[in-house]
Design a protein around this motif. Sequence first.
Motif, PDB file in Angstrom:
ATOM      1  N   ILE A   1      27.899  -8.105 -13.041  1.00 30.55           N
ATOM      2  CA  ILE A   1      28.780  -9.275 -13.000  1.00 30.55           C
ATOM      3  C   ILE A   1      29.291  -9.607 -14.394  1.00 30.55           C
ATOM      4  N   LEU A   2      28.429  -9.532 -15.397  1.00 30.35           N
ATOM      5  CA  LEU A   2      28.874  -9.779 -16.772  1.00 30.35           C
ATOM      6  C   LEU A   2      29.971  -8.786 -17.173  1.00 30.35           C
ATOM      7  N   LYS A   3      29.763  -7.524 -16.845  1.00 31.87           N
ATOM      8  CA  LYS A   3      30.773  -6.513 -17.160  1.00 31.87           C
ATOM      9  C   LYS A   3      32.085  -6.830 -16.445  1.00 31.87           C
ATOM     10  N   ASP A   4      31.991  -7.212 -15.175  1.00 30.67           N
ATOM     11  CA  ASP A   4      33.185  -7.516 -14.393  1.00 30.67           C
ATOM     12  C   ASP A   4      33.940  -8.706 -14.984  1.00 30.67           C
ATOM     13  N   MET A   5      33.203  -9.715 -15.406  1.00 33.52           N
ATOM     14  CA  MET A   5      33.846 -10.896 -15.990  1.00 33.52           C
ATOM     15  C   MET A   5      34.568 -10.561 -17.290  1.00 33.52           C
TER      16      MET A   5
ATOM     17  N   TYR B   1      29.804  -1.519 -25.349  1.00 41.60           N
ATOM     18  CA  TYR B   1      28.671  -1.172 -24.493  1.00 41.60           C
ATOM     19  C   TYR B   1      27.957  -2.501 -24.216  1.00 41.60           C
ATOM     20  N   LEU B   2      27.590  -2.742 -22.962  1.00 47.23           N
ATOM     21  CA  LEU B   2      26.947  -4.000 -22.588  1.00 47.23           C
ATOM     22  C   LEU B   2      25.739  -3.696 -21.711  1.00 47.23           C
ATOM     23  N   GLU B   3      24.545  -4.016 -22.185  1.00 45.36           N
ATOM     24  CA  GLU B   3      23.329  -3.792 -21.405  1.00 45.36           C
ATOM     25  C   GLU B   3      22.263  -4.817 -21.786  1.00 45.36           C
ATOM     26  N   GLY B   4      21.127  -4.762 -21.108  1.00 50.08           N
ATOM     27  CA  GLY B   4      19.991  -5.608 -21.448  1.00 50.08           C
ATOM     28  C   GLY B   4      19.459  -5.263 -22.828  1.00 50.08           C
ATOM     29  N   HIS B   5      18.772  -6.230 -23.453  1.00 54.01           N
ATOM     30  CA  HIS B   5      18.342  -6.004 -24.840  1.00 54.01           C
ATOM     31  C   HIS B   5      17.296  -4.900 -24.974  1.00 54.01           C
ATOM     32  N   ASP B   6      16.695  -4.458 -23.853  1.00 53.24           N
ATOM     33  CA  ASP B   6      15.756  -3.335 -23.940  1.00 53.24           C
ATOM     34  C   ASP B   6      16.467  -2.027 -24.284  1.00 53.24           C
ATOM     35  N   GLN B   7      17.801  -1.995 -24.138  1.00 55.62           N
ATOM     36  CA  GLN B   7      18.521  -0.754 -24.408  1.00 55.62           C
ATOM     37  C   GLN B   7      18.748  -0.493 -25.896  1.00 55.62           C
TER      38      GLN B   7
ATOM     39  N   LEU C   1      26.933  -5.537 -26.862  1.00 53.06           N
ATOM     40  CA  LEU C   1      26.602  -6.859 -26.344  1.00 53.06           C
ATOM     41  C   LEU C   1      25.346  -6.737 -25.496  1.00 53.06           C
ATOM     42  N   THR C   2      24.381  -7.606 -25.740  1.00 54.57           N
ATOM     43  CA  THR C   2      23.138  -7.551 -24.983  1.00 54.57           C
ATOM     44  C   THR C   2      22.914  -8.854 -24.230  1.00 54.57           C
ATOM     45  N   HIS C   3      22.243  -8.725 -23.090  1.00 50.48           N
ATOM     46  CA  HIS C   3      21.834  -9.899 -22.325  1.00 50.48           C
ATOM     47  C   HIS C   3      20.334  -9.835 -22.091  1.00 50.48           C
ATOM     48  N   GLY C   4      19.759 -10.980 -21.734  1.00 53.41           N
ATOM     49  CA  GLY C   4      18.325 -11.046 -21.512  1.00 53.41           C
ATOM     50  C   GLY C   4      17.936 -10.588 -20.118  1.00 53.41           C
ATOM     51  N   PHE C   5      16.639 -10.648 -19.848  1.00 50.57           N
ATOM     52  CA  PHE C   5      16.120 -10.309 -18.530  1.00 50.57           C
ATOM     53  C   PHE C   5      16.292 -11.494 -17.578  1.00 50.57           C
TER      54      PHE C   5
ATOM     55  N   ARG D   1      27.538 -15.202  -8.990  1.00 45.63           N
ATOM     56  CA  ARG D   1      28.485 -15.097 -10.096  1.00 45.63           C
ATOM     57  C   ARG D   1      28.581 -16.421 -10.863  1.00 45.63           C
ATOM     58  N   LEU D   2      28.571 -17.531 -10.150  1.00 41.52           N
ATOM     59  CA  LEU D   2      28.611 -18.835 -10.812  1.00 41.52           C
ATOM     60  C   LEU D   2      27.364 -19.059 -11.661  1.00 41.52           C
ATOM     61  N   TRP D   3      26.224 -18.647 -11.129  1.00 37.67           N
ATOM     62  CA  TRP D   3      24.951 -18.761 -11.866  1.00 37.67           C
ATOM     63  C   TRP D   3      25.009 -17.948 -13.152  1.00 37.67           C
ATOM     64  N   VAL D   4      25.504 -16.721 -13.062  1.00 36.66           N
ATOM     65  CA  VAL D   4      25.611 -15.871 -14.256  1.00 36.66           C
ATOM     66  C   VAL D   4      26.588 -16.490 -15.254  1.00 36.66           C
ATOM     67  N   ALA D   5      27.734 -16.958 -14.764  1.00 34.21           N
ATOM     68  CA  ALA D   5      28.751 -17.527 -15.649  1.00 34.21           C
ATOM     69  C   ALA D   5      28.255 -18.783 -16.353  1.00 34.21           C
ATOM     70  N   ALA D   6      27.383 -19.535 -15.682  1.00 31.39           N
ATOM     71  CA  ALA D   6      26.902 -20.793 -16.248  1.00 31.39           C
ATOM     72  C   ALA D   6      25.682 -20.608 -17.146  1.00 31.39           C
ATOM     73  N   SER D   7      25.156 -19.379 -17.240  1.00 32.91           N
ATOM     74  CA  SER D   7      23.923 -19.130 -17.995  1.00 32.91           C
ATOM     75  C   SER D   7      24.224 -18.645 -19.408  1.00 32.91           C
ATOM     76  N   ASP D   8      23.327 -18.963 -20.320  1.00 27.52           N
ATOM     77  CA  ASP D   8      23.384 -18.403 -21.671  1.00 27.52           C
ATOM     78  C   ASP D   8      22.702 -17.043 -21.623  1.00 27.52           C
ATOM     79  N   TYR D   9      23.482 -16.002 -21.422  1.00 30.24           N
ATOM     80  CA  TYR D   9      22.899 -14.681 -21.208  1.00 30.24           C
ATOM     81  C   TYR D   9      22.433 -14.009 -22.494  1.00 30.24           C
ATOM     82  N   SER D  10      22.620 -14.663 -23.649  1.00 31.81           N
ATOM     83  CA  SER D  10      22.116 -14.067 -24.891  1.00 31.81           C
ATOM     84  C   SER D  10      20.590 -14.053 -24.907  1.00 31.81           C
ATOM     85  N   GLY D  11      19.977 -14.934 -24.097  1.00 30.77           N
ATOM     86  CA  GLY D  11      18.527 -14.923 -23.910  1.00 30.77           C
ATOM     87  C   GLY D  11      18.205 -14.601 -22.470  1.00 30.77           C
ATOM     88  N   ASP D  12      16.950 -14.769 -22.085  1.00 28.46           N
ATOM     89  CA  ASP D  12      16.572 -14.523 -20.700  1.00 28.46           C
ATOM     90  C   ASP D  12      17.254 -15.531 -19.783  1.00 28.46           C
TER      91      ASP D  12
END
Length: 662
Positions: free
Chosen positions: A77-81, A579-585, A610-614, A646-657
């Motif tokens: 969803i982040l990639k799509d946005m 490249y956009l993936e979780g921070h474990d990458q 760009l990284t996002h949290g779990f 999608r609304l939940w993802v958009a409203a979240s601070d994805y830089s952390g978990d």
Amino acid sequence: MSDTKTDYRSTLNLPDTPFPMRGDLPKREPGWVKEWDDKGIYKKLRDVRAGKPRFVLHDGPPYANGQIHMGHAVNKILKDMIVKARQLKGMDAIYVPGWDCHGLPIENQIEKTFGRKLSRDEVQAKSRAYATEQIALQKEDFKRLGVLGEWDKPYLTMAPGNEADEIRALKRIMERGFVYRGLKPVYWCFDCGSSLAEFEIEYADKKSQTLDVGFRSAEPDKLAAAFGLQSLDKDAYAVIWTTTAWTIPANQALNLNPELEYALVDTERGILLLAASLVEKCMARFLLTGTVLATTEGKNLALLNFQHPLHDVHEGYRRLSPVFLADYATADDGTGIVHSSPAYGVEDFNSCIANGIAVDDILNPVQAHGRYVDELPLFGGLNIWKAAPLVIDALREAGRLFATETITHSYPHCWRHKSPVIYRAAAQWFIRMDEGEGVFTRDKAPQTLRQLALNAIEETSFYPENGKVRLRDMIAGRPDWCISRQRNWGVPLPFFIHTATGELHPRTMELLDTAAAMVAEGGIEAWSKATAESLIGADAEFYTKSNDILDVWFDSGTTHYTVLQKSHAAQSTWPADLYLEGHDQHRGWFHSSLLTACAMYDHAPYKGLLTHGFTVDSQGRKMSKSQGNGVDPQETSKKLGAVIIRLWVAASDYSGDIAGDE
């Protein structure tokens, strides 16, 4: 007062719209997705933006195994946005989804379903069919989330063209001088039956039995002289501390720090050699009282010989352990003396080789499945974890055990099986990080791979910025990359190795081209079925065809070449914008992609990371089916609608978990 009721609705000028009063998302969304698919909305968006500046978000391929989870949903969803935001900005924003198709998880699934006695051809055929099924299921789930992309032509690492181009990428990295073969300790998983890359290791707590073990001096007069003493009136022991009892049978040396001060301590159990600063702690641990007779620096003890602690128990252990000097022996804990089993530790291995122990003389009794070889004295045929307490018992009976206790400590585990791994010496293929000679070098890179990668990091944008430090630290300290695996389902290392010398066939670079052409036509199966005689003729008598495959991280790590520059070059740019993936990458796909691109082109394959949290639950625990706190995106879509996710993802601070509960 009139009793007539007034219809106030008739007094209002309300718009008449086709929108229903209820969203009814779970029922209506599937129809929208089908309509977007039928009308080719993604292609129409591309057509509208034809000729505009491109924006390429290269998809980190999910693994083609199992149902997607909420972490997958957040990522897609982040990639799509981001892609759609770039489209709205007026750019030709391209999204080609991909899948990682080779590797152990799929091969394990095939073994669970059909057993372990399948031939290589059967494993490959069933693995390809299974991955194909999984991709179809995951694709529908991703589309259900409203993600637009080139779903009719995704990239697959198991596509024959991509498999062939991966071999060509290997050839380029060899030409640049980065590939070599060597015997050295690598992470080894007994459940996988194969070596593991640094990317495949995670740390978890493990209970271990510590042991302090005495190695009796074989040269007491020389030991006394090193401390300025005339003689010793008792047996003297160099005492080591370790958490890996199973390595004791393979001991070949002792390591002391040249700059550290060591003491000879007179005790009820003999004269003990210990780091001077640790004497008090050791006496307490050993339940002994001691008097320091003399001290000296470690450099004065070089090459003194001590007996293996099982020397008097079995003739198979009647050998000496010389003292080698090494900076990694410290007084931080233990005794200040490190016992060295070179087959089972990188530092031990390097120390022994540097001090003249031949590779062929390194003892390596642990087999690939975790058992000692049958001929190992006292412990032959035993699983090493089960043998550990027996080793401790043997040392106790021999009078060489000074202390033992159970501790819980952080220990490397296989991230697939969650089982403890070991370092184990094995002949493997590596990509070199620092100076050294590669095989068939033709176009040597201007700098070491480590230098190239660190330079590339400085030219990359990071979101959030702390990702830069994380990736840089990992590259700065990582060892050489072991790229070979001893499995069936993967891209081959198409090598022929001389049975006597271990050297590659002189036509290796030509054979790589041959292999790539064969694989492009018939997939990796074509190479597997080809005979040595058909490929190298009469030379087949003297060469062995390698059965190793490339590390699956090499598969995904070379998609910047196999996809962006080959299979989907018409839709792509190099380097990718993002490249956009979780921070474990940082230790996974970002890492392997950086190394392969720098090895091939001296440059990162991406302009930005760009990284996002779990995804975590309301208590901050990572969502996991095993913990029972996972939320399935499929179920949420059925109950609430994918738009809610999608609304939940958009409203979240994805830089952390990203926290949420169903």
